[in-house]
Design a protein around this motif. Structure first.
Motif, PDB file in Angstrom:
ATOM      1  N   GLU A  40      42.075   8.767  17.788  1.00 16.98           N
ATOM      2  CA  GLU A  40      42.126   8.257  16.304  1.00 16.98           C
ATOM      3  C   GLU A  40      42.169   9.321  15.349  1.00 16.98           C
ATOM      4  N   LEU A  57      37.431   8.200   9.437  1.00 16.80           N
ATOM      5  CA  LEU A  57      37.350   6.751  10.295  1.00 16.80           C
ATOM      6  C   LEU A  57      36.466   6.265  10.252  1.00 16.80           C
ATOM      7  N   GLU A  60      36.799   3.847   7.037  1.00 22.60           N
ATOM      8  CA  GLU A  60      37.944   2.965   7.420  1.00 22.60           C
ATOM      9  C   GLU A  60      37.409   1.973   8.178  1.00 22.60           C
ATOM     10  N   SER A  61      36.547   2.055   9.139  1.00 19.73           N
ATOM     11  CA  SER A  61      36.116   0.977  10.205  1.00 19.73           C
ATOM     12  C   SER A  61      34.984   0.188   9.320  1.00 19.73           C
ATOM     13  N   GLU A  64      37.006  -2.174   6.980  1.00 20.82           N
ATOM     14  CA  GLU A  64      37.763  -3.273   7.277  1.00 20.82           C
ATOM     15  C   GLU A  64      36.705  -4.400   7.622  1.00 20.82           C
ATOM     16  N   ARG A  65      35.459  -4.209   7.974  1.00 21.43           N
ATOM     17  CA  ARG A  65      34.465  -5.154   8.068  1.00 21.43           C
ATOM     18  C   ARG A  65      34.113  -5.759   6.729  1.00 21.43           C
ATOM     19  N   ASN A 109      26.615   5.830  11.648  1.00 21.67           N
ATOM     20  CA  ASN A 109      27.341   5.733  12.658  1.00 21.67           C
ATOM     21  C   ASN A 109      26.574   6.109  13.972  1.00 21.67           C
ATOM     22  N   VAL A 125      31.549   2.768  15.239  1.00 22.02           N
ATOM     23  CA  VAL A 125      32.896   2.656  15.341  1.00 22.02           C
ATOM     24  C   VAL A 125      33.152   2.076  16.530  1.00 22.02           C
ATOM     25  N   LYS A 132      29.603  -5.182  14.675  1.00 19.83           N
ATOM     26  CA  LYS A 132      29.843  -4.262  13.450  1.00 19.83           C
ATOM     27  C   LYS A 132      29.273  -5.078  12.252  1.00 19.83           C
TER      28      LYS A 132
END
Lengths: 184, 512
Positions: A40, A57, A60-61, A64-65, A109, A125, A132
């Motif tokens: 990615e 990344l 962004e992850s 999203e959640r 992370n 991730v 998550k």
């Protein structure tokens, strides 16, 4: 006196509280965990102002959640460019805040900490969606103040970048402001 | 004239009778009074200069250009979001227009507990009247309240609580609801379109995007120096030095102590930056069957002061409405993910009531971080936490009385009531610690407090620092206590009075 407010938590203290985490960062970076990221990384925009590609990344992850997955026809994090907007936004943040956020993305992370906090030896991730959510919930409700602070930071940036964008308004029924006739 | 940094091509060296740091209520009113008195006035403002043509009534534009830290300013632990303006006009450019006099019991406490003279209700009366007349402050007729404000009036009335309209500084308001985003109609009589233009007409100069970093005091003058920023990139462009015998620091309760601490001035008491009060604020969100659309209409036009100083202890809380802009709503709603997103689908049906606590035992502190910026901390203590809890409960009851079907608090974990019967036991079971309940402040005050005792205060009755003659602090940081009401009228009245005194005693002040 209120348990969480009876001491002054300055940024310096906040940093001290997370220092135990920093001490393990070098260890966590050695852990094999981010195979999914490798593919990615090439998708990450060039010329980032604040994030490293890896942080981009991760953020962004997380976003999203935090924002929640869209129903069909609703915009998602990528549609609104939340991570790119956050990159620009955070590039103008107080340098001390920037330092802490860089630190946070590594701690949040790293598999060492996901194991420490959630007994899962996998980077954020690479978790499943429900995992998550469970992991983020642990940060939000943690008995450790610095984890709740970290959750707040991630929530604020994620939601601000999403809901200041007009593409998110239709879904919630916001029609924008009534403007002078010559400027509508 | 008002000078934008885009018009600056090299280092700026100027001199004046008075240099004012900050262009909000304190700085703007001082500039007008002193310019009208014939003084050469220079104002330096960290933020940019924008007019109604620049205001597009979006949160994105407003937060980016008009707010401190793009509306992300907070205590270091992120427990309290601190909203402040950062532009010509300061917070008056982005506030919600509520204009109220300082309560009598507050002014009496200043006299009794801090030895403040000259600021009794009677002595401030002519200044309050002048401010109210100048800014067209008036109460709205009943038909002008939007549903979000009407719910306070209706709900409080049903419960037997006192509630009324609040004063607003507007003229020809079209009820667009954009007060917090910069008024695109020039209807809000904020400092940027009132005091500042009138000061400029009398010869004052306002430099925008000028951040003061240091004040130096010499035997002959005072020197304010700092950085000029590019208004687009916010990157340093050049530097400036303004020399003046009189300097007024009017950079707010957050940034005034920072500037003075960095300058190593006015802190012989050790109190500089301490005694920060927030008028600590949380909210309850009612979900109604009917459309509330809290983003539209006049955002703040009603209040209930039933519980302010009800126990005669100088504390308590107050209820007001709040504009429900989408980002503000998203940040306030509890939780995250699908639960949070589903809650936002109720957006048009949400009525929001804020609870503002007038502190008694809580306070905070502003210090300087390693990067020379403000570091803010705050300690919420038992008594005020008790008022906060009571306020959330009362706010929820008012919402139900006005017709809400369910009411949500700002706790991180979703806490909602489906009837008034659920309020007390659910609140008792809730967590109230740092970042377990959403807390805000738009009224930080008190970090350079006024008083007669130089060992316990920073400025005297005229807002002159005890330590340095000719150095004044005129903004919300001088209030000895929390006000319990929105502060702009208090700050404007104190500023007009203090600036008048400076003008009348200028020769003497300058000679010292």
């Amino acid at each position: 006196m209120n348990a969480f407010h009876d001491r002054v938590t300055t940024r310096r203290k906040f940093l001290k509280e997370t220092l135990f985490g920093v001490a393990f960062l070098s260890v966590s970076r050695l852990m094999p965990s981010e195979a999914l990221l490798a593919g990615e990384l090439s998708q990450v925009p060039k010329n980032l102002l604040f994030f490293s590609p890896r942080e981009y990344l991760i953020f962004e992850s997380v976003a999203e959640r935090i924002i929640g997955l869209p129903r069909p026809g609703q915009p998602g994090v990528k549609d609104v460019g939340v991570a790119s907007r956050a990159d620009e936004f955070l590039a103008g943040a107080d340098p001390e805040v920037q330092d802490q956020l860089h630190q946070l993305f590594t701690v949040f992370n790293a598999p060492f900490f996901t194991f420490l906090f959630d007994l899962r030896f996998v980077s954020f991730v690479n978790m499943s969606g429900p995992d998550k959510d469970s992991y983020i919930l642990d940060w939000m409700t943690s008995k450790f103040g610095f984890r709740r602070t970290a959750f707040q930071a991630l929530k604020r940036v994620s939601l601000s970048m999403f809901y200041t964008d007009s593409r998110s308004w239709k879904e919630i029924g916001y029609e924008g402001m009534f403007m002078p006739e010559d400027r509508r | 004239m008002i000078v934008r940094s885009s018009e600056i091509n090299g280092p700026v060296r100027e001199s004046a009778d008075v240099c004012i740091v900050g262009s909000g209520c304190g700085g703007g009113a001082s500039a007008k009074v002193l310019a009208e008195a014939g003084k050469k006035v220079i104002v330096v403002e960290e933020g940019g200069y924008y007019t109604s043509k620049d205001f597009d009534a979006t949160e994105q534009t407003a937060y980016q250009h008009l707010y401190q830290q793009r509306a992300g300013q907070a205590t270091d632990d992120l427990a309290v979001t601190v909203l402040q303006g950062r532009c010509v006009g300061g917070s008056s450019t982005v506030n919600w227009t509520t204009s109220l006099r300082t309560p009598d019991f507050v002014l009496e406490a200043w006299r009794r507990d801090y030895g403040v003279r000259g600021l009794s209700s009677k002595e401030l009366e002519p200044y309050f009247e002048r401010v109210e007349r100048y800014l067209s402050i008036h109460n709205e007729p009943v038909e002008n309240h939007n549903p979000n404000n009407r719910l306070i009036l209706d709900g409080a009335k049903k419960l037997g609580f006192r509630a009324s309209a609040v004063g607003r500084n507007t003229k020809d308001c079209v009820k667009a609801g954009a007060c917090g985003l910069g008024c695109p109609y020039d209807a809000k009589q904020s400092v940027d379109i009132t005091y500042i233009p009138d000061a400029v007409k009398k010869g004052a100069t306002v430099f925008a995007n000028f951040r003061a970093n240091k004040i130096e005091v010499t035997s002959k003058t005072k020197r304010v120096s700092g950085i000029v920023f590019d208004h687009q990139t916010q990157k340093p462009k050049t530097n400036f030095i303004i020399e003046a015998p009189v300097v007024i620091v009017a950079a707010s309760a957050i940034n005034s102590p920072v500037l003075l601490l960095k300058s190593n001035l006015a802190n012989s008491s050790g109190e500089l930056g301490k005694n920060l009060t927030f008028h600590l604020t949380s909210a309850v969100l009612g979900v109604f069957d009917e459309i509330m659309y809290g983003a539209g209409g006049i955002p703040q036009s009603a209040m209930s002061d039933e519980f302010l100083n009800k126990n005669h202890d100088g504390g308590g809380f107050w209820l007001e409405a709040v504009p429900v802009y989408p980002t503000l709503a998203a940040l306030a709603l509890p939780g995250f993910g699908s639960i949070h997103r589903e809650l936002l689908h109720q957006y048009p049906h949400i009525g929001a009531t804020i609870i503002l606590v007038k502190e008694t035992d809580s306070n905070g502190r502003v210090t300087v971080n390693d990067h020379g910026r403000a570091s803010i901390s705050y300690t919420l203590r038992d008594k005020d936490l008790g008022y906060l809890k009571q306020g959330v409960a009362v706010g929820a009851r008012v919402q139900f009385a006005a017709g809400a079907k369910r009411v949500i608090t700002l706790h991180a974990r979703l806490t909602e009531f489906n009837s008034p019967d659920e309020i007390d036991h659910k609140l008792a079971a809730s967590n109230w610690g740092m970042n377990e309940i959403g807390l805000y402040s738009a009224h930080p005050l008190g970090t350079c407090r006024m008083g007669s005792d130089p060992r316990k205060s920073i400025v005297d009755d005229h807002c002159q620092t005890h330590d340095v003659k000719g150095l004044f602090v005129i903004d919300g940081s001088v209030t000895p206590t929390s006000l319990g009401v929105n502060p702009q009228v208090t700050i404007l009245a104190i500023a007009e009075k203090s600036a008048e005194w400076i003008a009348g005693n200028f020769t003497d002040i300058k000679a010292r």
